[in-house]
Design a protein around this motif. Structure first.
Motif, PDB file in Angstrom:
ATOM      1  N   LEU A  43     -10.153 -55.921  18.661  1.00 51.97           N
ATOM      2  CA  LEU A  43     -10.605 -55.115  17.532  1.00 51.97           C
ATOM      3  C   LEU A  43     -11.491 -55.904  16.578  1.00 51.97           C
ATOM      4  N   CYS A  44     -11.061 -57.099  16.205  1.00 51.44           N
ATOM      5  CA  CYS A  44     -11.817 -57.809  15.170  1.00 51.44           C
ATOM      6  C   CYS A  44     -12.345 -59.155  15.649  1.00 51.44           C
ATOM      7  N   GLY A  45     -11.985 -59.585  16.869  1.00 46.73           N
ATOM      8  CA  GLY A  45     -12.617 -60.770  17.441  1.00 46.73           C
ATOM      9  C   GLY A  45     -12.012 -62.111  17.041  1.00 46.73           C
ATOM     10  N   SER A  89     -11.778 -59.492  -3.204  1.00 49.92           N
ATOM     11  CA  SER A  89     -10.459 -59.653  -2.586  1.00 49.92           C
ATOM     12  C   SER A  89     -10.376 -58.942  -1.249  1.00 49.92           C
ATOM     13  N   GLY A  90     -11.523 -58.768  -0.587  1.00 50.85           N
ATOM     14  CA  GLY A  90     -11.487 -58.235   0.775  1.00 50.85           C
ATOM     15  C   GLY A  90     -11.066 -59.348   1.729  1.00 50.85           C
ATOM     16  N   ILE A  91     -11.251 -59.089   3.011  1.00 54.52           N
ATOM     17  CA  ILE A  91     -10.877 -60.086   4.021  1.00 54.52           C
ATOM     18  C   ILE A  91     -11.634 -61.394   3.764  1.00 54.52           C
ATOM     19  N   LEU A 111      -9.124 -66.058  -8.154  1.00 51.27           N
ATOM     20  CA  LEU A 111      -9.768 -64.949  -7.443  1.00 51.27           C
ATOM     21  C   LEU A 111      -9.895 -63.766  -8.403  1.00 51.27           C
ATOM     22  N   ILE A 112     -11.120 -63.306  -8.557  1.00 53.82           N
ATOM     23  CA  ILE A 112     -11.386 -62.171  -9.454  1.00 53.82           C
ATOM     24  C   ILE A 112     -11.867 -60.991  -8.618  1.00 53.82           C
ATOM     25  N   CYS A 113     -11.334 -59.802  -8.901  1.00 52.62           N
ATOM     26  CA  CYS A 113     -11.801 -58.644  -8.116  1.00 52.62           C
ATOM     27  C   CYS A 113     -11.752 -57.373  -8.952  1.00 52.62           C
ATOM     28  N   ALA A 124      -8.595 -50.686  10.050  1.00 47.05           N
ATOM     29  CA  ALA A 124      -7.604 -49.632  10.293  1.00 47.05           C
ATOM     30  C   ALA A 124      -7.971 -48.324   9.592  1.00 47.05           C
ATOM     31  N   LEU A 125      -8.921 -48.353   8.634  1.00 47.78           N
ATOM     32  CA  LEU A 125      -9.269 -47.125   7.905  1.00 47.78           C
ATOM     33  C   LEU A 125      -9.759 -46.027   8.849  1.00 47.78           C
ATOM     34  N   SER A 126     -10.411 -46.418   9.959  1.00 50.38           N
ATOM     35  CA  SER A 126     -10.918 -45.383  10.867  1.00 50.38           C
ATOM     36  C   SER A 126      -9.989 -45.152  12.062  1.00 50.38           C
ATOM     37  N   ARG A 205     -17.503 -41.464   0.383  1.00 55.05           N
ATOM     38  CA  ARG A 205     -17.915 -42.608   1.208  1.00 55.05           C
ATOM     39  C   ARG A 205     -16.681 -43.471   1.363  1.00 55.05           C
ATOM     40  N   VAL A 206     -16.216 -43.646   2.608  1.00 54.57           N
ATOM     41  CA  VAL A 206     -14.924 -44.318   2.809  1.00 54.57           C
ATOM     42  C   VAL A 206     -15.154 -45.745   3.284  1.00 54.57           C
ATOM     43  N   ASN A 207     -15.028 -46.675   2.338  1.00 60.21           N
ATOM     44  CA  ASN A 207     -15.273 -48.081   2.676  1.00 60.21           C
ATOM     45  C   ASN A 207     -14.239 -48.998   2.042  1.00 60.21           C
ATOM     46  N   ASP A 208     -13.217 -48.429   1.443  1.00 61.75           N
ATOM     47  CA  ASP A 208     -12.137 -49.268   0.896  1.00 61.75           C
ATOM     48  C   ASP A 208     -10.876 -48.407   0.767  1.00 61.75           C
ATOM     49  N   LEU A 233     -21.343 -46.273  14.166  1.00 65.28           N
ATOM     50  CA  LEU A 233     -20.019 -46.747  14.544  1.00 65.28           C
ATOM     51  C   LEU A 233     -18.898 -46.081  13.719  1.00 65.28           C
ATOM     52  N   ILE A 234     -19.060 -46.127  12.396  1.00 67.11           N
ATOM     53  CA  ILE A 234     -17.994 -45.617  11.530  1.00 67.11           C
ATOM     54  C   ILE A 234     -17.918 -44.090  11.622  1.00 67.11           C
ATOM     55  N   GLY A 235     -19.065 -43.431  11.751  1.00 64.48           N
ATOM     56  CA  GLY A 235     -19.090 -41.966  11.880  1.00 64.48           C
ATOM     57  C   GLY A 235     -18.357 -41.494  13.127  1.00 64.48           C
ATOM     58  N   TYR A 371     -18.711 -57.470  10.354  1.00 60.59           N
ATOM     59  CA  TYR A 371     -17.560 -57.603  11.246  1.00 60.59           C
ATOM     60  C   TYR A 371     -16.694 -58.771  10.798  1.00 60.59           C
ATOM     61  N   ILE A 372     -15.458 -58.738  11.261  1.00 59.32           N
ATOM     62  CA  ILE A 372     -14.493 -59.708  10.769  1.00 59.32           C
ATOM     63  C   ILE A 372     -14.617 -61.086  11.400  1.00 59.32           C
ATOM     64  N   GLU A 373     -14.901 -61.130  12.685  1.00 62.04           N
ATOM     65  CA  GLU A 373     -14.906 -62.435  13.356  1.00 62.04           C
ATOM     66  C   GLU A 373     -15.834 -63.447  12.668  1.00 62.04           C
TER      67      GLU A 373
HETATM   68  C1  LIG Z   1     -13.983 -47.758   8.501  1.00 60.79           C
HETATM   69  C2  LIG Z   1     -14.300 -49.179   8.883  1.00 60.79           C
HETATM   70  C3  LIG Z   1     -13.953 -49.652  10.145  1.00 60.79           C
HETATM   71  C4  LIG Z   1     -14.258 -50.964  10.513  1.00 60.79           C
HETATM   72  N1  LIG Z   1     -13.897 -51.411  11.749  1.00 60.79           N
HETATM   73  C5  LIG Z   1     -14.119 -52.713  12.093  1.00 60.79           C
HETATM   74  C6  LIG Z   1     -13.690 -53.222  13.363  1.00 60.79           C
HETATM   75  O1  LIG Z   1     -13.153 -52.480  14.191  1.00 60.79           O
HETATM   76  N2  LIG Z   1     -13.891 -54.548  13.635  1.00 60.79           N
HETATM   77  C7  LIG Z   1     -14.502 -55.378  12.729  1.00 60.79           C
HETATM   78  O2  LIG Z   1     -14.655 -56.575  13.012  1.00 60.79           O
HETATM   79  N3  LIG Z   1     -14.936 -54.912  11.515  1.00 60.79           N
HETATM   80  C8  LIG Z   1     -14.757 -53.608  11.183  1.00 60.79           C
HETATM   81  N4  LIG Z   1     -15.178 -53.145   9.969  1.00 60.79           N
HETATM   82  C9  LIG Z   1     -15.906 -54.057   9.069  1.00 60.79           C
HETATM   83  C10 LIG Z   1     -14.976 -55.026   8.342  1.00 60.79           C
HETATM   84  O3  LIG Z   1     -13.836 -54.332   7.920  1.00 60.79           O
HETATM   85  C11 LIG Z   1     -15.740 -55.646   7.173  1.00 60.79           C
HETATM   86  O4  LIG Z   1     -16.801 -56.416   7.732  1.00 60.79           O
HETATM   87  C12 LIG Z   1     -14.897 -56.538   6.285  1.00 60.79           C
HETATM   88  O5  LIG Z   1     -13.668 -55.953   5.957  1.00 60.79           O
HETATM   89  C13 LIG Z   1     -15.682 -56.878   5.007  1.00 60.79           C
HETATM   90  O6  LIG Z   1     -14.905 -57.693   4.174  1.00 60.79           O
HETATM   91  P1  LIG Z   1     -15.510 -58.277   2.816  1.00 60.79           P
HETATM   92  O7  LIG Z   1     -14.411 -59.068   2.196  1.00 60.79           O
HETATM   93  O8  LIG Z   1     -16.813 -58.957   3.070  1.00 60.79           O
HETATM   94  O9  LIG Z   1     -15.868 -57.012   1.914  1.00 60.79           O
HETATM   95  P2  LIG Z   1     -14.934 -55.943   1.163  1.00 60.79           P
HETATM   96  O10 LIG Z   1     -13.698 -55.681   1.900  1.00 60.79           O
HETATM   97  O11 LIG Z   1     -15.839 -54.783   0.862  1.00 60.79           O
HETATM   98  O12 LIG Z   1     -14.532 -56.640  -0.212  1.00 60.79           O
HETATM   99  C14 LIG Z   1     -15.413 -56.742  -1.292  1.00 60.79           C
HETATM  100  C15 LIG Z   1     -14.626 -57.152  -2.528  1.00 60.79           C
HETATM  101  O13 LIG Z   1     -15.553 -57.470  -3.575  1.00 60.79           O
HETATM  102  C16 LIG Z   1     -15.090 -56.879  -4.795  1.00 60.79           C
HETATM  103  N5  LIG Z   1     -16.246 -56.734  -5.687  1.00 60.79           N
HETATM  104  C17 LIG Z   1     -17.472 -56.224  -5.381  1.00 60.79           C
HETATM  105  N6  LIG Z   1     -18.274 -56.300  -6.476  1.00 60.79           N
HETATM  106  C18 LIG Z   1     -17.527 -56.876  -7.466  1.00 60.79           C
HETATM  107  C19 LIG Z   1     -17.798 -57.234  -8.823  1.00 60.79           C
HETATM  108  N7  LIG Z   1     -18.994 -57.030  -9.389  1.00 60.79           N
HETATM  109  N8  LIG Z   1     -16.800 -57.799  -9.539  1.00 60.79           N
HETATM  110  C20 LIG Z   1     -15.581 -58.041  -8.985  1.00 60.79           C
HETATM  111  N9  LIG Z   1     -15.275 -57.729  -7.697  1.00 60.79           N
HETATM  112  C21 LIG Z   1     -16.246 -57.157  -6.969  1.00 60.79           C
HETATM  113  C22 LIG Z   1     -14.449 -55.577  -4.322  1.00 60.79           C
HETATM  114  O14 LIG Z   1     -13.581 -55.075  -5.321  1.00 60.79           O
HETATM  115  C23 LIG Z   1     -13.704 -56.077  -3.082  1.00 60.79           C
HETATM  116  O15 LIG Z   1     -12.491 -56.674  -3.458  1.00 60.79           O
HETATM  117  C24 LIG Z   1     -14.908 -51.828   9.574  1.00 60.79           C
HETATM  118  C25 LIG Z   1     -15.267 -51.349   8.300  1.00 60.79           C
HETATM  119  C26 LIG Z   1     -14.959 -50.035   7.957  1.00 60.79           C
HETATM  120  C27 LIG Z   1     -15.335 -49.526   6.582  1.00 60.79           C
END
Ligand SMILES: Cc1cc2nc3c(=O)[nH]c(=O)nc-3n(C[C@H](O)[C@H](O)[C@H](O)COP(=O)(O)OP(=O)(O)OC[C@H]3O[C@@H](n4cnc5c(N)ncnc54)[C@H](O)[C@@H]3O)c2cc1C
Length: 471
Positions: A43-45, A89-91, A111-113, A124-126, A205-208, A233-235, A371-373
């Motif tokens: 799934l995520c590599g 605070s994403g991945i 860590l600030i978010c 897992a959202l999809s 728009r579902v991204n979090d 992909l997401i659609g 992507y996560i990998e």
């Molecule tokens: C539906 C869906 C399915 C997916 N499926 C896969 C999959 O199967 N395999 C795979 O490898 N990847 C998949 N992905 C992609 C993967 O999930 C993302 O690449 C990854 O989660 C991105 O992580 P990130 O931490 O870079 O960003 P995000 O998770 O978007 O985190 C961004 C963070 O920054 C914070 N932030 C932004 N701006 C500010 C600001 N100005 N001040 C303070 N905080 C701020 C936000 O609050 C958040 O905490 C999928 C994505 C989606 C949406």
């Protein structure tokens, strides 16, 4: 007795020994310890090392397996002249915190978010609607618990409004924060296009997790028919997942096929054949023009007018038109930005020597990865660099497993730099099983596999990486 099961700590995918991983060529009954070391989470590599048993996982969630050598308690001070401050605070953000803490137990990390900082597997959202999982079900750990586990000061629900690189200072909604080194892990946002009509602002728009929660509320309050804009992909993943959750789906895309440039037409056609019996109504060459409240049928909340003039009664509209890296903060601060925030592959440093970039907001050698990998390897490079070591981030081709249960699909699309210099070649075909290679300058630099052929992905990926590295 149930068979042993292992869970990917990154995305939550479960390896069940009784089922194996057919798409990766692991037969049912393959023991986890017998899986080759170069196998990766389908799934995520991430690697085998990122898996733990479900029992360990459950114990950790219950807090009973906290690390024996606990890191120092966070001092509570937000930032500081010697502190590493991570925004996001994403991945990406949490992985940098983990990797940095593993190398340096003493360093002050903040860590600030903008959100609450909780840890959840975004991929897992999809997959979660069909599984009936709520937003709360997806949360693996609260931000507070994660911060305590790592000895990190967490400033959640705080938006960063500006960066002053010359003073090494952030402006946040709760005051100024000093940093020694800054890590931008800002993620990406769903692309926005203006639509006509009084209900255009209701499009989701579902991204979090917060937007997933909103979608669940709307679905749970009776939405039957869902219109998805964008068949990338997401659609397509959401389309099949919404169907699995009992909803009727119309899928719109201005292109002529599913998955756009990611998949060659014969594979996209196979996916369409797999989706059609589920009643998923794909409308190629069509998008939304306008959305108004009040539908034609009793249950519909909206009337959608499409670009071909057709109208549609629908209860929920979700836009999935692709991702755009969040670059505004960096741009205003004078950092080098293009599509994403520029990062040097040597150590993921931005154009400012004290600021690093990781995850969906980053652009490395002209490429943004969603992507996560790659995030895991970028985080490792940043942690090493902050600790005075070196760890190059290697730009590799992207391997994608499409989460459409009706048809196994593994894709490694060609890099954009060669996408117009080659062509797809069909190498084998048997029913739903199909293997195609993308040839550029006579060499295979991408693949697309469906059905039983999807099991060859790991083997082909290694070959593609070697070919691309040699070019
Ligand atoms: C539906 C869906 C399915 C997916 N499926 C896969 C999959 O199967 N395999 C795979 O490898 N990847 C998949 N992905 C992609 C993967 O999930 C993302 O690449 C990854 O989660 C991105 O992580 P990130 O931490 O870079 O960003 P995000 O998770 O978007 O985190 C961004 C963070 O920054 C914070 N932030 C932004 N701006 C500010 C600001 N100005 N001040 C303070 N905080 C701020 C936000 O609050 C958040 O905490 C999928 C994505 C989606 C949406």
């Amino acid at each position: 007795m149930s068979t042993p099961r292992w869970i990917c700590k990154t995305c939550g995918w479960i390896y069940d020994e009784s089922k194996g991983d057919l798409d990766s060529g692991l037969a049912p009954g393959t023991r986890f310890e017998d899986i080759p070391e170069d196998w990766s989470c389908p799934l995520c590599g991430v690697t085998k090392a990122d898996f733990i048993t479900l029992e360990e996982y459950a114990a950790q969630r219950g807090g009973s397996s906290a690390p024996k050598n606990r890191p120092p308690r966070a001092k509570g001070q937000v930032g500081g002249e010697d502190a590493v401050v991570i925004v996001g605070s994403g991945i990406a953000g949490w992985t940098v915190a983990e990797r940095l803490r593993a190398r340096d137990p003493e360093r002050a990390i903040t860590l600030i978010c903008a959100d609450d900082g909780c840890v959840y597997p975004k991929p897992a959202l999809s997959m979660a609607i069909g599984q009936g999982r709520s937003a709360d079900d997806l949360v693996e750990q609260s931000g507070t618990d994660k911060a305590a586990e790592l000895g990190v000061t967490l400033q959640a629900n705080t938006r960063v409004m500006g960066i002053k690189p010359a003073d090494k200072r952030l402006m946040t909604a709760k005051g100024n924060v000093k940093y020694g080194q800054l890590v931008l892990a800002l993620g990406a946002s769903q692309r926005r296009r203006p639509f006509e009509g009084g209900a255009a602002d209701d499009i989701l728009r579902v991204n979090d997790l917060a937007s997933y929660r909103k979608m669940r509320e709307r679905l749970d309050s009776g939405a039957q028919h869902v219109t998805l804009i964008g068949a990338g992909l997401i659609g397509v993943e959401f389309a099949e997942d919404l169907h699995a959750g009992g909803h009727r789906v119309t899928l719109l895309d201005l292109g002529e096929q599913l998955l756009g440039r990611l998949a060659p037409p014969p594979l996209a056609a196979r996916l369409l054949q797999a989706l059609k019996p589920q009643g998923i109504d794909f409308r190629p060459g069509v998008s939304l023009a306008a959305l108004e409240r009040g539908g034609a049928s009793d249950c519909a909340g909206y009337r959608a007018t499409l670009t071909d003039g057709a109208t549609l009664a629908t209860d929920l509209v979700i836009s999935a038109m692709g991702l755009v890296p969040n670059i505004e903060l960096a741009k205003k601060a004078g950092l080098l930005v293009n599509r994403g925030i520029h990062a040097d592959p040597a150590d993921m440093r931005s154009s400012d020597p004290h600021i690093f970039v990781v995850g969906d907001c980053a652009e490395v050698d002209g490429r943004s990865y969603f992507y996560i990998e790659p995030i895991k390897r970028q985080a490792e490079a940043i942690a090493a660099s902050i600790c005075g070591e070196s760890a190059l981030f290697e730009c590799k081709p992207t391997a994608i497993r499409v989460k459409t249960p009706s048809l196994a699909l593994n894709l490694c699309p060609p890099d954009l730099s060669v996408a117009d210099l080659g062509h797809w070649v069909q190498e084998s075909e048997n029913g739903t099983a199909c293997r195609m290679s993308f040839l550029a300058h006579g060499k295979a630099v991408g693949y697309a596999l469906s059905g039983a052929e999807a099991a060859r992905a790991s083997e082909l990926y290694e070959t593609i990486c070697r070919q691309v590295a040699a070019n």
